[in-house]
Design an enzyme around this catalytic site. Structure first.
Site, PDB file in Angstrom:
ATOM      1  N   ASP A 124       0.855  -1.186   0.000  1.00  0.00           N
ATOM      2  CA  ASP A 124       0.000   0.000   0.000  1.00  0.00           C
ATOM      3  C   ASP A 124       0.887   1.231   0.000  1.00  0.00           C
ATOM      4  O   ASP A 124       1.905   1.278   0.695  1.00  0.00           O
ATOM      5  CB  ASP A 124      -0.987   0.001   1.174  1.00  0.00           C
ATOM      6  CG  ASP A 124      -0.331  -0.210   2.520  1.00  0.00           C
ATOM      7  OD1 ASP A 124      -0.092   0.793   3.231  1.00  0.00           O
ATOM      8  OD2 ASP A 124      -0.068  -1.383   2.872  1.00  0.00           O
ATOM      9  N   GLU A 178      -8.009   5.632  12.105  1.00  0.00           N
ATOM     10  CA  GLU A 178      -7.128   5.255  13.208  1.00  0.00           C
ATOM     11  C   GLU A 178      -6.742   6.412  14.110  1.00  0.00           C
ATOM     12  O   GLU A 178      -5.970   6.240  15.057  1.00  0.00           O
ATOM     13  CB  GLU A 178      -5.854   4.599  12.650  1.00  0.00           C
ATOM     14  CG  GLU A 178      -5.150   5.414  11.589  1.00  0.00           C
ATOM     15  CD  GLU A 178      -3.951   4.689  10.973  1.00  0.00           C
ATOM     16  OE1 GLU A 178      -2.951   4.550  11.704  1.00  0.00           O
ATOM     17  OE2 GLU A 178      -4.013   4.288   9.803  1.00  0.00           O
TER      18      GLU A 178
END
Length: 398
Positions: free
Chosen positions: A31, A120
């Site tokens: 990613d 997050e």
């Protein structure tokens, strides 16, 4: 000592990969975001990587500076592509707005993998609020795109913060390092290291192993989100700061100087005053801000500086100073306030030690790499030095 540490990381990552491949067909992936700089996707493909998750956007208006380039080059090299958005919402309304922004940014693009929510940063939120925000974002994104979704989360928050019911509908893409096999069993993707070293990428990159469930059932182009008129339009109130000009304000919010002049009945475009409030009418496709290291908060009806200061664990004096507010009792609904993440009253001072990485530090203190980068104005997340001082936000989970 560094060499030994590096070898240990490689061995652990290799063991993780071998363990996974014994139990399921492993699909290797990475990613990426602007942090990886220029990527040679041909070398990435030749190395054996099959899936590339690309950060498209963050918050309510930030488009990753490498998004278009990463997408086009990954596609040219026939890599399977997924998109993820970094969520910073602090309530349900903001979550839905960010889902609409994400859907707008990736419209017309072809995705092979589930769209990912990366949520997050929980500063100032309760567990109940976190789950309400996550659910609102996911439901709105699914409604707009009609695509399957996945939740990206570290092991701690997957276990203790997010409700199990979320994962019943939206599977987990798990980030957990230094283990041979994750404890969680309900994941379809595993980010097993943030120190991947592969051809085509300068520096470290996150490496992942995915299961077949990561793929979309329908990989056709993402449709244009069907937004209501009120969802497309947005009114922002901007408080002029010392040194501002109409040109810079117009450029930042992708409107014209003439728009600002007409909307605000400005007689002299060359004369605006600090602390003056300017009304800006824009739409979701234009509210793109590609710079700035601060958080932003949109004032809601009924908000006071006292309430906002409590949300972000800063002082009213901080808010007044950061936003050049002359009257602390006078703020406007939809006004955008800057929240600078450098308030040392609520930051932990941390000295970097041998073997530290931003991911390890973030996991230890239940924060995120993204927030550490913002707070400490780090240019390269893979380059921190022993002895360097980092400031880490205290965690407020109730």
């Amino acid at each position: 000592m560094f060499f030994i540490k590096r070898i240990s990381i490689v061995i652990i990552s290799l063991l993780a990969f071998l363990t996974f491949t014994q139990k399921a067909k492993a699909i290797e992936g990475i990613d990426v975001s602007e942090f990886q700089g220029n990527i040679n996707f041909q070398e990435v493909k030749d190395y054996g990587i099959e899936i590339v998750y690309i950060r498209s956007s963050a918050s309510h208006s930030y488009i990753d500076t490498k998004f278009e380039e990463n997408y086009q080059k990954a596609k040219e090299n026939n890599l399977k592509i997924g998109f993820y958005h970094y969520v910073t919402a602090r309530n349900i309304e903001e979550a839905q707005e960010q889902a609409r922004f994400f859907a707008t940014v990736i419209k017309g693009k072809e995705a092979d993998c589930r769209l990912a929510m990366d949520f997050e940063t929980f500063r100032g939120l309760t567990k109940e609020e976190i789950n309400s925000i996550a659910k609102a974002f996911l439901e709105e994104l699914k409604r707009l795109t009609e695509k399957e979704l996945v939740i990206y989360s570290d092991a701690y928050n997957a276990k203790y913060t997010f409700e199990e019911s979320l994962f019943e509908e939206y599977p987990l893409w798990l980030a957990e390092y230094g283990v041979r096999e994750p404890e969680a069993k309900n994941y379809i993707g595993w980010q097993y290291t943030d120190k991947g070293d592969i051809p085509g990428i300068n520096g470290y990159v996150d490496r992942d192993i995915f299961k077949n469930e990561i793929y979309l059932g329908d990989s056709s182009a993402i449709k244009e989100p069907e937004l209501k008129p009120e969802e497309k339009k947005k009114t922002i109130y901007y408080r002029v700061k010392f040194g501002d000009t109409l040109y810079h304000i117009a450029k930042r919010y992708n409107v014209t100087i003439n728009d600002l002049v007409i909307e605000n009945n400005i007689k002299n475009p060359n004369l605006i005053f600090p602390n003056e409030v300017i009304k800006i009418n824009t739409d979701i496709e234009k509210q793109v801000i590609k710079s700035g290291n601060n958080d932003n908060y949109i004032v809601k009806i009924g908000d006071t500086l006292t309430r906002i200061a409590g949300i972000f664990h800063v002082t009213i004096s901080n808010l007044v100073s950061w936003n050049d507010i002359k009257n602390p009792n006078l703020i406007y609904p939809n006004e955008r306030l800057e929240i600078k993440p450098t308030n040392n009253n609520h930051l932990i001072k941390y000295i970097v030690k041998k073997g530290d990485t931003l991911s390890l530090i973030a996991n230890d203190y239940h924060t995120s790499v993204f927030e550490l980068v913002l707070i400490n104005k780090i240019k390269d997340k893979n380059q921190i030095k022993v002895g360097e001082v980092l400031y880490i936000p205290e965690t407020y989970l109730y």
